[in-house]
Design an enzyme around this catalytic site. Structure first.
Site, PDB file in Angstrom:
ATOM      1  N   ASP A 169      14.155  15.314 -26.600  1.00  0.00           N
ATOM      2  CA  ASP A 169      14.163  15.323 -28.056  1.00  0.00           C
ATOM      3  C   ASP A 169      15.602  15.639 -28.486  1.00  0.00           C
ATOM      4  OD1 ASP A 169      11.681  16.514 -30.460  1.00  0.00           O
ATOM      5  OD2 ASP A 169      13.512  15.346 -30.718  1.00  0.00           O
TER       6      ASP A 169
HETATM    7  C1  GLC Z   1      13.331  15.150 -34.146  1.00  0.00           C
HETATM    8  C2  GLC Z   1      11.874  15.195 -33.768  1.00  0.00           C
HETATM    9  C3  GLC Z   1      11.412  13.978 -33.034  1.00  0.00           C
HETATM   10  C4  GLC Z   1      12.187  12.767 -33.516  1.00  0.00           C
HETATM   11  C5  GLC Z   1      13.628  12.960 -33.072  1.00  0.00           C
HETATM   12  C6  GLC Z   1      14.533  11.806 -33.537  1.00  0.00           C
HETATM   13  O1  GLC Z   1      13.888  16.421 -34.055  1.00  0.00           O
HETATM   14  O2  GLC Z   1      11.401  16.339 -33.069  1.00  0.00           O
HETATM   15  O3  GLC Z   1      10.006  13.862 -33.271  1.00  0.00           O
HETATM   16  O4  GLC Z   1      11.662  11.584 -32.933  1.00  0.00           O
HETATM   17  O5  GLC Z   1      14.167  14.182 -33.552  1.00  0.00           O
HETATM   18  O6  GLC Z   1      14.593  11.759 -34.928  1.00  0.00           O
END
Ligand code: GLC
Length: 747
Positions: A261
């Site tokens: 993430d």
């Molecule tokens: C965010 C979220 C994730 C998302 C990623 C990209 O922090 O936790 O669900 O897909 O970053 O935006």
């Protein structure tokens, strides 16, 4: 050459730097909208072959420009893949996932995912960071809005349906995108409901509640998985080899791509696992193949491959060769993912705008149907549906709202695409409703400012509350029916939006009090991203509809239900708390030694300051426009051996007046087992549409495996068992109001 041969040929020719470049997943940020001329940090990465993928490109032109630049910077012509957060629709924003989960309509969920995939693919996207399949039982946690709710079986079936919708039958199909199951795992169970906080769980709960949706998505062929920010039982997920390489790739047989993430690798340092090089080594070793945005793989892997890592303080020792082998493992997975998407055979695959985007008109129609199917009717004292000739007042901050209806994580949606409720009612009935503001969304200016973090969606009326409420009362008194439009702002729920007390904001509770005093028949519609404690509201309202944030056609879906153009069919996919203090909450709570009701009137499980007769809306609850009668369930046999199939039959009848879409739910309980088992758990459900007066027989197949459960002293020592003996089956319209029969498993 087949895909694997292409991958192996590339692996043999790539330099270490080129392999490490493939592990870098970047955000488009300012992008290259003006074409390859721009010299942004992103352009420099592309020129140097230091990006494997980019998310957030926002247009086909931008994606093409980046692909051109990346291919020019890649000695071996290795293309990027493009991703985006398509959480509940892309340009056509559908209801929040928690709302769609309340439809219990798997075909509808698959259809919305397929539509979103077609829109996304037409703009050159190859992967979506969805479905979000984190089971969530804590209404304080803002991302319950993106979740499939509290139940593992419903969530697992939703995970499979969404994966089918996004990917189709085979990864890389035209008009389809790769799904990315997220967030692995148990992100929905943070302590105190605080986003990003850590998770402490019995392994049995992890295996029975939080992992099944991932297993279902993997069985459906999901191409990728995103790792969660939290730790599980003291091990941060981005360093959790036991769960990633162990359970995900081992037990569950996942063979796709694992992405971090956002800066999740970097965050191993504040988690306390050591400096960045240690975090990088642990993440790569645990099986995180791509590093999203943090660029720590890019920064530290060259040195780690040269020197290895001796970090006794972190209990880590990796030789240079071991690190090199891990880089190869991750790079091979990235290239294989690209091969499956057809990108190694055609680097511009998906970037031609063919197939074209689906019709926005069709999308709006689907969004409207989904909005009506997702709303849950909680009370109706013979008030709904309204006559189109009724004089209606819409009162509250959501009566004419657009932006909040999109809900959180609607990154590619536009508020101007939303038809607000006042316009929807006028279009449907031919009569313009009276509209009054009535109350601000929240009292506190500082909170309003926080909620406007992504642009102003929380407006306030500068007049005094006395004046606002005076107008509200006047509008109600001048009308046949008053509809209170209350709830949460768009950013009340979502990421980094945990609430101490998930309940209707005080300013809006005062508005409902004022409207209830007028004596005008009162409909309350709740627009929210999370389950809220409703307090006395359910006594004050004559009708109560939980509409969630329903997307671009959310208000139209509500109008359709209010005036009978659609029938309410939603059933709660998450329990509504009677009091905000009782979360986390789920219908399938484990029994205790002092249940209530039970032996003790006082010394029993419960809260001293919560009355026993609070009104509850349990998991699975929802009303329709017809009165349903359930017959007694009957079993094809009351004793069976493990290999035998048993059938449970019952009749359901709609006594009218309106048509009903009924979700008949089958729960089970295992009264005697080797460890504590849930009080009851969902094992199947069936949806039937019944006209007024229609009666239907519903049949469920019961089989022994539905009663298997894990005994897990550790994650490595899991034993799935099933015991002979009595089990109970409970069938009904929700998790509480059921009829039961007993079945004895002889073996
Ligand atoms: C965010 C979220 C994730 C998302 C990623 C990209 O922090 O936790 O669900 O897909 O970053 O935006």
């Amino acid at each position: 050459m087949d895909d694997q041969e292409i991958v192996e040929r590339l692996m043999a020719e790539m330099t270490l730097a080129e392999k490490i470049g493939q592990l870098n997943l970047l955000a488009a940020g300012e992008g290259l909208v003006t074409g390859a001329a721009q010299h942004t940090p992103l352009a420099r990465r592309l020129d140097a072959g230091q990006a494997g993928a980019i998310f957030g490109t926002k247009s086909l032109e931008s994606a093409r420009a980046m692909q051109e630049r990346a291919l020019a910077g890649s000695r071996l012509g290795i293309p990027l893949f493009f991703a985006e957060d398509v959480i509940h629709g892309h340009r056509t924003v559908f209801p929040l996932n928690i709302a769609l989960a309340c439809s219990w309509d798997l075909d509808l969920i698959e259809e919305t995912a397929a539509f979103a995939a077609a829109e996304a693919a037409s703009e050159g996207l190859h992967q979506v960071f969805a479905p979000m399949i984190d089971v969530s039982r804590d209404a304080r946690w803002g991302r319950v809005a993106e979740s499939p709710g509290e139940d593992p079986l419903l969530s697992a079936r939703i995970a499979a349906a969404a994966t089918r919708g996004f990917q189709g039958a085979e990864l890389g199909a035209p008009g389809k995108v790769a799904a990315c199951l997220k967030h692995f795992v148990a992100y929905g169970a943070p302590q105190s409901g605080r986003d990003y906080d850590n998770v402490s769980l019995a392994w049995e709960d992890l295996l029975s509640i939080y992992l099944p949706p991932f297993a279902a998505g993997i069985t459906e062929g999901a191409g990728s998985v995103m790792v969660a920010f939290n730790a599980v039982n003291k091990m941060p997920m981005h360093a959790n080899g036991a769960l990633i390489e162990g359970w995900l790739r081992g037990a569950a047989g996942f063979d796709g791509l694992v992405v971090s993430d956002y800066t999740g690798v970097k965050e191993l340092t504040p988690h306390g696992l050591g400096a960045a090089p240690v975090g990088v080594a642990r993440a790569l070793h645990a099986g995180v193949d791509m590093d999203m945005v943090g660029e720590d793989y890019l920064s530290h892997l060259p040195t780690l491959v040269r020197d290895g890592l001796e970090a006794p303080e972190a209990g880590l020792s990796l030789s240079a060769d071991q690190v090199a082998g891990l880089v190869d493992r991750a790079c091979r997975r990235v290239l294989t993912f690209k091969a499956r998407l057809g990108l190694l055979a055609d680097p511009y695959r998906g970037l031609s705008g063919v197939p074209a985007a689906p019709s926005r008109r069709d999308g709006r129609k689907l969004a409207r149907k989904a909005a009506a199917r997702s709303a849950v009717l909680l009370k109706n004292d013979d008030l709904l549906p309204l006559s189109s000739s009724a004089k209606v007042a819409l009162v509250g901050p959501f009566a004419a709202d657009r932006a909040n209806m999109l809900g959180t994580w609607s990154v590619s949606g536009r508020a101007e695409d939303v038809v607000p409720l006042d316009s929807a009612v006028e279009a449907l009935t031919g009569r313009a409703p009276v509209v009054a503001w009535g109350a601000d969304i929240v009292d506190e200016p500082w909170l309003a400012q926080r909620l406007n973090v992504h642009g102003v969606t929380v407006e306030s009326d500068p007049r005094s509350e006395t004046e606002k409420l005076r107008d509200a009362r006047a509008a109600a008194r001048a009308s046949d029916v008053v509809v209170a439009c209350v709830g949460e702002a768009k950013e009340h729920a979502g990421e980094s939006s945990s609430l101490l007390a998930p309940e209707i904001p005080a300013s809006q509770r005062r508005l409902i009090d004022a409207l209830a005093e007028t004596g005008t028949p009162l409909v309350v519609v709740v627009f929210a991203g999370r389950p809220l404690a409703l307090g006395t509201l359910s006594d004050q309202a004559d009708a109560l509809l939980y509409a969630w944030h329903g997307g671009i056609a959310g208000p139209e879906g509500v109008a359709d239900i209010l005036f009978g153009a659609a029938v309410p069919a939603g059933r709660l996919a998450v329990s509504l708390p009677a009091h905000p203090g009782e979360v986390p909450l789920s219908y399938d709570a484990d029994p205790t030694g002092r249940p209530f009701p039970g032996t003790f009137a006082k010394f029993r499980t419960g809260w001293l300051d919560l009355s026993d007769d609070v009104k509850r809306f349990p998991f699975g609850f929802g009303l329709g426009y017809g009165k349903m009668h359930y017959g007694s369930p009957e079993l094809s046999m009351t004793e069976a051996a493990a290999g035998q199939g048993v059938q449970l039959r019952l009749s359901v009848e709609n006594a009218g007046p309106g048509e009903v879409v009924e979700t008949v739910q089958l729960y089970a309980s295992d009264p005697v087992a080797r460890v504590v088992r849930p009080g009851r758990f969902l094992i199947d459900f069936k949806q039937v549409r019944l006209s007024a007066g229609e009666r239907r027989e519903v049949v469920f197949d019961i089989f022994a495996d539905q009663f298997r459960y894990p005994i897990a002293p550790t994650l490595e020592a899991v034993e799935w068992v099933r015991d002979p003996g009595v089990v109970r089956l409970h069938v009904g319209p929700n998790s509480r109001d059921t009829s039961s029969v007993e079945l004895t498993w002889q073996t």
